[in-house]
Write an enzyme that holds these catalytic residues in place. Structure first.
Site, PDB file in Angstrom:
ATOM      1  N   GLU A 124       0.838  -1.191   0.000  1.00 26.86           N
ATOM      2  CA  GLU A 124       0.000   0.000   0.000  1.00 26.86           C
ATOM      3  C   GLU A 124       0.874   1.242   0.000  1.00 26.86           C
ATOM      4  OE1 GLU A 124      -2.909  -0.145   3.120  1.00 26.86           O
ATOM      5  OE2 GLU A 124      -3.923  -1.911   2.298  1.00 26.86           O
ATOM      6  N   HIS A 146      -9.185   9.928   2.872  1.00 25.32           N
ATOM      7  CA  HIS A 146      -8.791   8.809   2.015  1.00 25.32           C
ATOM      8  C   HIS A 146      -8.914   9.269   0.566  1.00 25.32           C
ATOM      9  CE1 HIS A 146      -8.400   4.891   0.194  1.00 25.32           C
ATOM     10  NE2 HIS A 146      -8.100   4.388   1.375  1.00 25.32           N
ATOM     11  N   ARG A 167      -0.943   9.028   1.712  1.00 24.99           N
ATOM     12  CA  ARG A 167      -2.302   9.475   1.464  1.00 24.99           C
ATOM     13  C   ARG A 167      -2.467  10.996   1.407  1.00 24.99           C
ATOM     14  NH1 ARG A 167      -5.781   5.226   5.217  1.00 24.99           N
ATOM     15  NH2 ARG A 167      -5.450   3.406   3.872  1.00 24.99           N
ATOM     16  N   HIS A 227     -11.619  10.306   6.490  1.00 24.05           N
ATOM     17  CA  HIS A 227     -11.404   8.885   6.739  1.00 24.05           C
ATOM     18  C   HIS A 227     -10.886   8.564   8.141  1.00 24.05           C
ATOM     19  CE1 HIS A 227     -10.689   4.733   5.695  1.00 24.05           C
ATOM     20  NE2 HIS A 227      -9.397   4.825   5.931  1.00 24.05           N
ATOM     21  N   ARG A 258      -1.159   9.388   8.815  1.00 23.99           N
ATOM     22  CA  ARG A 258      -1.111   7.952   9.119  1.00 23.99           C
ATOM     23  C   ARG A 258      -0.632   7.148   7.918  1.00 23.99           C
ATOM     24  NH1 ARG A 258      -5.027   3.405   8.801  1.00 23.99           N
ATOM     25  NH2 ARG A 258      -6.410   4.806   7.691  1.00 23.99           N
TER      26      ARG A 258
END
Length: 532
Positions: free
Chosen positions: A116, A244, A291, A352, A387
């Site tokens: 990811e 997100h 992100r 998110h 994060r």
């Protein structure tokens, strides 16, 4: 009054992990787990991508995972918290597997590790595209076989009980603020009840519902964060709200359906209105950048082209593998007439995850005695300003375990029972018009989305604060004169969360991680964590 040894507020991965551990450690003691809806309706349930952990020692290492987390956190991570989570995480994952969690394996029987954004190695364990739901299932089944745990559904926690409720003056300077339990609204009887506890764990989840568009379920109203702030506990870094990058674009639908980052990890490509793969213009890591970078890039492309979404291109991906790994995403897209193997998927950023929250130490202790916090409601120092994908489930398990260890080390079964006053509802009446609540919620979500979103500036933040002040005054007046309801309490909590996000954003005179202010683009070496 109900009396319990251990009280857990929230039934996600953090709350259930702690509850199971203390119940097994003290089989003759009582553990109560409270949830305001059904036990499985949590933010954990909606986590798609997976849980990150160093699993393949031949390729991966703790040092790599630590470095990836620190880079994503943009200079604000607590290095000690990062080391704790990364190094203790694999053991917590093994425990979950022992509870019965089933992570996907490859043809050779090895765990299929995903990639990811922001990760340098394949280290994401997953169960198709419903990892959180699978982890929740395993924990709930374990909980149901633990006889000294009582699960109480449909109970809304209104406030933490501290010295304040006994007539003492409590301020942020008070050194010994102590949590004795909670007041709860029993939704079956519509009565306010009190629960006294020796130790209380807040695992109440996030606050995504403060925004108009969010991937969070409707329960994510920041209740724990707001309660701790009202109790004069420490809150930090609330300006860092993670959007997100790829929620499925469906106008008017809330919550938004998440298109997990793992789709890009497997090769999905973001394209703009012209069909251009635009991420190389923003970051050398392209579609697998962290992100905050991807979300700002999408926001920039949407504003530049005047569109309400961009596209995720999966047409080149292996169909069989896609359907196996992302069955729910595939079915959801087909239900809307979108075949991911033939069509672009429309996506846009959505609120998110909250990287800030209730300030805790390395044992999940808050600034209030006998009160722990873990999961999304807590600010452990792991995430910093942004994060890293799939670190949250890991963090929840690690700090739930650490809260358990601290509880065992400091548990006093002979602690005196403190007399707790009944809830005072004198002078209140039933609400005459629910529109006073529903319309205020719409206003709050609108102003937060318009003024305190992915890109901010000082004027927008100032306007947001002025409107929040008015909403706060109106809602507090309503709270003082009408009987408590879940809708009113959630509105009150979300207004508090909105205030904390805006106030933190106003204090931070720089752009860092998830907080991007066009009036203060440069990072400052002076600004660290902002505690409110």
């Amino acid at each position: 009054m109900m009396q319990t040894d251990f009280l857990v507020i929230g039934s996600g991965i953090a709350g259930l992990t702690y509850a199971i551990k203390v119940a097994r450690q003290y089989p003759t003691k009582k553990v109560i787990v409270i949830t305001k809806t059904q036990a499985d309706e949590t933010n954990t349930k909606y986590a798609q991508g997976g849980v990150a952990g160093v699993w393949d020692a031949a390729r991966d290492s703790f040092e790599k995972h630590i470095e990836d987390t620190l880079i994503a956190g943009d200079g604000l991570c607590n290095p000690r918290a990062v080391e704790i989570v990364v190094k203790e995480g694999p053991e917590r994952i093994k425990e979950l597997i022992e509870y019965g969690a089933r992570f996907d394996k490859d043809a050779k029987g090895n765990y299929a590790l995903g990639m990811e954004g922001g990760h340098s190695e394949h280290r994401i364990l997953h169960h198709k595209d419903v990892t959180g739901k699978e982890m929740e299932r395993a924990l709930l089944e374990t909980l149901m076989t633990t006889p000294n745990i009582e699960l109480v559904n449909h109970c809304f926690v209104v406030d933490l009980i501290t010295q304040h409720h006994m007539g003492y003056l409590v301020t942020k300077s008070t050194q010994d603020i102590t949590c004795y339990g909670v007041y709860v609204l029993n939704l079956r009887t519509n009565q306010i009840e009190k629960i006294a506890a020796n130790a209380t764990l807040l695992a109440s989840g996030g606050c995504g519902q403060v925004y108009r568009t969010t991937t969070n379920p409707r329960i994510a109203t920041g209740d724990g964060i707001a309660m701790v702030y009202r109790a004069k506990g420490r809150i930090e870094n609330m300006e860092f709200i993670q959007f997100h990058p790829t929620a499925l674009y469906e106008p008017g639908v809330s919550p938004s359906f998440l298109i997990t980052e793992a789709v890009r990890g497997d090769g999905g490509i973001l394209r703009n209105k012209e069909g251009e793969a635009f991420m190389p213009r923003y970051d050398e890591r392209k579609d697998l950048a962290p992100r905050d970078i991807v979300a700002r890039a999408i926001d920039s492309e949407m504003k530049r082209t005047g569109t309400e979404h961009v596209w995720l291109d999966c047409r080149h991906m292996d169909k069989e593998k896609f359907i196996h790994h992302f069955p729910n995403i595939y079915e959801k897209c087909l239900s809307l007439g979108i075949d991911p193997m033939q069509h672009f998927i429309p996506v846009a950023p959505a609120a998110h995850y909250s990287c800030g929250g209730i300030k805790t130490d390395e044992w999940a202790c808050t600034s209030i005695q006998h009160l722990y916090a873990c999961g999304e409601c807590a600010s452990t120092g792991l995430h910093g300003a942004n994060r890293l994908a799939s670190n949250s489930l890991l963090e929840a398990m690690v700090f739930a375990h650490r809260a358990f260890l601290h509880t065992v080390a400091h548990y006093n079964e002979n602690a005196p029972v403190v007399p707790i006053p009944d809830w005072n509802a004198s002078g209140t009446t039933d609400p005459k018009e629910m529109i006073l609540i529903t319309q205020s919620l719409k206003e709050l979500q609108q102003l937060m989305s318009d003024y305190v979103g992915i890109v901010r500036n000082d004027v927008r933040l100032q306007r947001a604060m002025k409107r929040l002040d008015l909403l706060y005054e109106e809602t507090e007046q309503l709270y003082e004169t009408t009987k408590v309801s879940p809708q009113l309490c959630e509105l009150r909590n979300l207004i508090t969360v909105g205030y904390l996000v805006v106030k933190g954003a106003q204090f931070r005179k720089e752009s860092r991680g998830l907080h991007f202010n066009t009036d203060h683009p440069a990072k400052s070496a002076l600004l660290q964590n902002i505690t409110l």
